[in-house]
Design a protein around this motif. Structure first.
Motif, PDB file in Angstrom:
ATOM      1  N   CYS A  85     -17.414  35.829  37.845  1.00  0.00           N
ATOM      2  CA  CYS A  85     -17.405  36.988  38.744  1.00  0.00           C
ATOM      3  C   CYS A  85     -16.609  38.124  38.112  1.00  0.00           C
ATOM      4  CB  CYS A  85     -16.863  36.570  40.110  1.00  0.00           C
ATOM      5  SG  CYS A  85     -17.092  37.837  41.367  1.00  0.00           S
ATOM      6  N   ASP A  86     -15.436  38.429  38.628  1.00  0.00           N
ATOM      7  CA  ASP A  86     -14.706  39.579  38.075  1.00  0.00           C
ATOM      8  C   ASP A  86     -13.370  39.197  37.449  1.00  0.00           C
ATOM      9  OD1 ASP A  86     -13.623  38.968  40.517  1.00  0.00           O
ATOM     10  OD2 ASP A  86     -13.373  41.033  41.173  1.00  0.00           O
ATOM     11  N   GLU A  87     -13.227  37.928  37.070  1.00  0.00           N
ATOM     12  CA  GLU A  87     -12.049  37.516  36.310  1.00  0.00           C
ATOM     13  C   GLU A  87     -12.494  36.875  34.997  1.00  0.00           C
ATOM     14  OE1 GLU A  87     -11.224  36.623  39.831  1.00  0.00           O
ATOM     15  OE2 GLU A  87      -9.726  38.234  39.847  1.00  0.00           O
ATOM     16  N   THR A  88     -11.948  37.401  33.886  1.00  0.00           N
ATOM     17  CA  THR A  88     -12.176  36.727  32.607  1.00  0.00           C
ATOM     18  C   THR A  88     -10.963  35.821  32.427  1.00  0.00           C
ATOM     19  OG1 THR A  88     -12.918  38.890  31.840  1.00  0.00           O
ATOM     20  CG2 THR A  88     -12.849  37.110  30.205  1.00  0.00           C
ATOM     21  N   ALA A  89     -11.192  34.510  32.307  1.00  0.00           N
ATOM     22  CA  ALA A  89     -10.040  33.601  32.306  1.00  0.00           C
ATOM     23  C   ALA A  89     -10.250  32.457  31.323  1.00  0.00           C
ATOM     24  CB  ALA A  89      -9.823  33.048  33.713  1.00  0.00           C
ATOM     25  N   ALA A  90      -9.128  31.991  30.767  1.00  0.00           N
ATOM     26  CA  ALA A  90      -9.190  30.844  29.857  1.00  0.00           C
ATOM     27  C   ALA A  90      -7.889  30.068  29.950  1.00  0.00           C
ATOM     28  CB  ALA A  90      -9.433  31.305  28.419  1.00  0.00           C
ATOM     29  N   SER A  91      -7.979  28.773  29.658  1.00  0.00           N
ATOM     30  CA  SER A  91      -6.816  27.897  29.807  1.00  0.00           C
ATOM     31  C   SER A  91      -7.011  26.670  28.933  1.00  0.00           C
ATOM     32  CB  SER A  91      -6.725  27.477  31.282  1.00  0.00           C
ATOM     33  OG  SER A  91      -5.898  26.353  31.460  1.00  0.00           O
ATOM     34  N   VAL A  92      -5.890  26.075  28.523  1.00  0.00           N
ATOM     35  CA  VAL A  92      -5.969  24.788  27.832  1.00  0.00           C
ATOM     36  C   VAL A  92      -5.300  23.737  28.714  1.00  0.00           C
ATOM     37  CG1 VAL A  92      -5.306  23.455  25.792  1.00  0.00           C
ATOM     38  CG2 VAL A  92      -5.959  25.869  25.550  1.00  0.00           C
ATOM     39  N   ALA A  93      -6.038  22.659  29.008  1.00  0.00           N
ATOM     40  CA  ALA A  93      -5.492  21.557  29.806  1.00  0.00           C
ATOM     41  C   ALA A  93      -5.313  20.339  28.910  1.00  0.00           C
ATOM     42  CB  ALA A  93      -6.429  21.210  30.952  1.00  0.00           C
ATOM     43  N   LYS A  94      -4.152  19.691  29.057  1.00  0.00           N
ATOM     44  CA  LYS A  94      -3.870  18.463  28.309  1.00  0.00           C
ATOM     45  C   LYS A  94      -3.999  17.283  29.275  1.00  0.00           C
ATOM     46  CE  LYS A  94      -0.253  16.256  25.641  1.00  0.00           C
ATOM     47  NZ  LYS A  94       1.175  16.143  25.461  1.00  0.00           N
ATOM     48  N   SER A 152     -19.894  42.426  33.690  1.00  0.00           N
ATOM     49  CA  SER A 152     -20.369  41.841  32.420  1.00  0.00           C
ATOM     50  C   SER A 152     -19.742  42.568  31.231  1.00  0.00           C
ATOM     51  CB  SER A 152     -21.885  41.961  32.300  1.00  0.00           C
ATOM     52  OG  SER A 152     -22.510  41.454  33.436  1.00  0.00           O
ATOM     53  N   ARG A 153     -19.708  43.890  31.307  1.00  0.00           N
ATOM     54  CA  ARG A 153     -19.170  44.666  30.179  1.00  0.00           C
ATOM     55  C   ARG A 153     -17.689  44.380  29.958  1.00  0.00           C
ATOM     56  NH1 ARG A 153     -22.519  48.483  28.197  1.00  0.00           N
ATOM     57  NH2 ARG A 153     -24.450  48.793  29.351  1.00  0.00           N
ATOM     58  N   ARG A 154     -16.938  44.260  31.049  1.00  0.00           N
ATOM     59  CA  ARG A 154     -15.503  43.960  30.894  1.00  0.00           C
ATOM     60  C   ARG A 154     -15.300  42.552  30.334  1.00  0.00           C
ATOM     61  NH1 ARG A 154     -16.003  48.246  30.661  1.00  0.00           N
ATOM     62  NH2 ARG A 154     -15.655  49.833  32.251  1.00  0.00           N
ATOM     63  N   HIS A 155     -16.144  41.612  30.763  1.00  0.00           N
ATOM     64  CA  HIS A 155     -16.037  40.259  30.183  1.00  0.00           C
ATOM     65  C   HIS A 155     -16.241  40.334  28.671  1.00  0.00           C
ATOM     66  CE1 HIS A 155     -15.595  38.146  33.910  1.00  0.00           C
ATOM     67  NE2 HIS A 155     -16.794  38.426  34.358  1.00  0.00           N
ATOM     68  N   CYS A 156     -17.251  41.117  28.256  1.00  0.00           N
ATOM     69  CA  CYS A 156     -17.522  41.272  26.810  1.00  0.00           C
ATOM     70  C   CYS A 156     -16.281  41.767  26.077  1.00  0.00           C
ATOM     71  CB  CYS A 156     -18.633  42.296  26.580  1.00  0.00           C
ATOM     72  SG  CYS A 156     -20.258  41.625  26.704  1.00  0.00           S
ATOM     73  N   GLU A 157     -15.618  42.754  26.680  1.00  0.00           N
ATOM     74  CA  GLU A 157     -14.442  43.340  26.022  1.00  0.00           C
ATOM     75  C   GLU A 157     -13.246  42.394  26.005  1.00  0.00           C
ATOM     76  OE1 GLU A 157     -15.753  47.734  27.660  1.00  0.00           O
ATOM     77  OE2 GLU A 157     -13.915  46.818  28.399  1.00  0.00           O
ATOM     78  N   ILE A 189     -13.136  38.858  26.577  1.00  0.00           N
ATOM     79  CA  ILE A 189     -13.185  37.397  26.403  1.00  0.00           C
ATOM     80  C   ILE A 189     -12.488  36.909  25.133  1.00  0.00           C
ATOM     81  CG2 ILE A 189     -15.512  37.280  25.340  1.00  0.00           C
ATOM     82  CD1 ILE A 189     -15.615  34.791  27.573  1.00  0.00           C
ATOM     83  N   LEU A 190     -12.610  37.659  24.050  1.00  0.00           N
ATOM     84  CA  LEU A 190     -12.004  37.189  22.804  1.00  0.00           C
ATOM     85  C   LEU A 190     -10.485  37.102  22.918  1.00  0.00           C
ATOM     86  CD1 LEU A 190     -12.146  36.265  19.901  1.00  0.00           C
ATOM     87  CD2 LEU A 190     -12.281  38.644  19.181  1.00  0.00           C
ATOM     88  N   TRP A 191      -9.865  38.199  23.395  1.00  0.00           N
ATOM     89  CA  TRP A 191      -8.392  38.146  23.446  1.00  0.00           C
ATOM     90  C   TRP A 191      -7.884  37.171  24.504  1.00  0.00           C
ATOM     91  CZ3 TRP A 191      -5.456  39.174  27.676  1.00  0.00           C
ATOM     92  CH2 TRP A 191      -5.928  40.055  28.654  1.00  0.00           C
ATOM     93  N   VAL A 192      -8.645  37.027  25.589  1.00  0.00           N
ATOM     94  CA  VAL A 192      -8.217  36.086  26.647  1.00  0.00           C
ATOM     95  C   VAL A 192      -8.219  34.648  26.104  1.00  0.00           C
ATOM     96  CG1 VAL A 192      -8.919  35.041  28.855  1.00  0.00           C
ATOM     97  CG2 VAL A 192      -8.845  37.531  28.628  1.00  0.00           C
ATOM     98  N   VAL A 193      -9.291  34.286  25.404  1.00  0.00           N
ATOM     99  CA  VAL A 193      -9.381  32.924  24.861  1.00  0.00           C
ATOM    100  C   VAL A 193      -8.340  32.731  23.754  1.00  0.00           C
ATOM    101  CG1 VAL A 193     -10.860  31.317  23.565  1.00  0.00           C
ATOM    102  CG2 VAL A 193     -11.789  32.574  25.512  1.00  0.00           C
ATOM    103  N   GLN A 194      -8.191  33.754  22.894  1.00  0.00           N
ATOM    104  CA  GLN A 194      -7.202  33.653  21.818  1.00  0.00           C
ATOM    105  C   GLN A 194      -5.797  33.462  22.388  1.00  0.00           C
ATOM    106  OE1 GLN A 194      -7.928  33.904  18.208  1.00  0.00           O
ATOM    107  NE2 GLN A 194      -6.017  32.776  18.516  1.00  0.00           N
ATOM    108  N   LYS A 195      -5.498  34.222  23.443  1.00  0.00           N
ATOM    109  CA  LYS A 195      -4.159  34.117  24.050  1.00  0.00           C
ATOM    110  C   LYS A 195      -3.968  32.746  24.699  1.00  0.00           C
ATOM    111  CE  LYS A 195      -1.052  36.660  27.215  1.00  0.00           C
ATOM    112  NZ  LYS A 195       0.076  35.850  26.833  1.00  0.00           N
ATOM    113  N   ALA A 196      -5.039  32.222  25.306  1.00  0.00           N
ATOM    114  CA  ALA A 196      -4.919  30.890  25.923  1.00  0.00           C
ATOM    115  C   ALA A 196      -4.591  29.840  24.861  1.00  0.00           C
ATOM    116  CB  ALA A 196      -6.210  30.534  26.658  1.00  0.00           C
TER     117      ALA A 196
END
Ligand code: KG4
Ligand code: ZN
Length: 344
Positions: free
Chosen positions: A10-19, A48-53, A55-62
């Motif tokens: 939806c309107d949150e681009t999110a990423a996380s690592v779970a152990k 969609s456009r904001r997710h494109c912008e 997603i890379l840094w969100v996943v990298q930061k996660a």
């Protein structure tokens, strides 16, 4: 076991690592709420456009926050359904690319299974089977959680979802998007007994919900008052709306618990943050002697941690996708669970 979870439905681009399923090593959320606010709701193309912008840094930061590298991961989980199709496609394609370059298993996750999993992160004691009320901006489901990936839906909304009802009522009352949280705040200084609002019964299935009549009643009440020049106390109306929605959801859940013999209840999804819903459910469960599990406020809304956690259980169940994975705007929660059985 380390699972990366990616969420973009939806309107949150999110990423996380779970152990090991429930230990959250990182949880990064880039919210677009401020941008969509000016339009009174989520604009799919902007999302969609904001997710494109992002997603890379969100996943990298996660990954960085968790102190892990791609090569350390056991799997990459991504919300593949349901949601806004253009938004989902960004996360799904990004996850596919990552899985391909890192040569890691790809795990498609159902968004509602993610919400359900938010309680496992916070409450190690919670284990299936139990009854879960899943209430978000797009869904209102009463679900038997038979295992981590096997569900039976006892009831669902026939029209508006609970969060949609909160938001539409709040909008009619003049609160900004997303209105649910503003209505919740306003209700704290209002009298919930001021307005008697309809609690529609649904023919056919006693566990189904219908919220559109309540929304219409609120809109009509406001119009009539405006035409007559009568001032309505917004706080009293907010408190009355919240009480009515909370009562409907609590009644349905308690009846289902009695009929199906569940003494363990959970609530999940964005609306589980609502203070009226939380206290009504708590009171009802205390009275009945049931155990109630609510997600912490930080995990009620969309986040990557819940997808990583649900993804870990899905990984155990054998749910996998290959490079042909596509996103879908709709998908039954039960059908997702069946993927596990079809994998063997
Ligand atoms: O689960 P979620 O973050 O996104 C979807 O999957 O839809 O749920 C968002 C919904 C919105 O309708 C929002 O207004 C509602 O959850 N919400 C609330 C509260 N916090 C979020 N509704 C009522 N009271 C709240 N405190
Ligand atoms: Zn959600």
């Amino acid at each position: 076991m380390l699972i990366l979870g990616i969420e973009s439905s939806c309107d949150e681009t999110a990423a996380s690592v779970a152990k090991d399923h429930t230990e959250i090593l990182s949880n990064v959320v880039a919210s677009q709420v401020e941008e969509h606010k000016q339009y009174g709701g989520v604009v799919p193309e902007i999302a969609s456009r904001r997710h494109c912008e992002n997603i890379l840094w969100v996943v990298q930061k996660a990954l960085d926050d968790a102190g892990v590298m791609l090569s350390d991961l056991d799997g990459i989980a991504v919300t593949a359904y349901p949601g806004l199709i253009g938004a989902l496609l960004v996360g799904v394609n990004f996850a596919k690319g990552l899985a391909l370059v890192a040569n890691k298993p790809l795990v498609p996750v159902h968004h509602l299974a993610g919400h359900i999993a938010s309680n496992y992160i916070a409450h190690p004691a919670l284990k299936p089977p139990y009854l879960c009320l899943v209430v978000s901006g797009g869904h209102s489901h009463l679900v038997e959680v038979l295992s981590y990936t096997c569900f039976r839906i006892l009831g669902r909304t026939r029209d508006d979802a609970a969060g949609e009802c909160f938001d539409k009522c709040a909008r009619a009352m003049g609160y900004p998007y997303p209105g649910g949280v503003h209505l919740d705040k306003a209700s704290k200084s209002g009298n919930p007994e001021t307005f008697q609002l309809p609690k529609p019964k649904v023919a056919g299935n006693a566990y189904d919900f219908s919220f559109s009549g309540l929304k219409t009643a609120v809109v009509n009440l406001l119009h009539n008052a405006e035409q007559k020049g009568v001032e309505i106390c917004r706080e009293d109306l907010a408190a009355s709306v919240q009480k009515t929605i909370a009562e409907v959801m609590t009644d349905h859940t308690m009846r289902a618990a009695r009929e199906y013999g569940y003494a363990t209840i959970a609530v999940a999804g964005g609306v589980s943050a609502n203070s009226g819903v939380r206290s009504a459910m708590q009171q009802a469960c205390d009275k009945a002697g049931y155990a109630l599990y609510l997600p912490p406020l930080s995990l009620c809304g969309d986040n990557g941690a819940m997808i990583a956690c649900a993804g870990a259980y899905a990984f155990d169940a054998g749910i996998r996708a290959d490079a042909s994975l596509n996103a879908s705007a709709t998908m039954e929660l039960t059908a997702w669970g069946e993927l596990a059985r079809n994998m063997y």
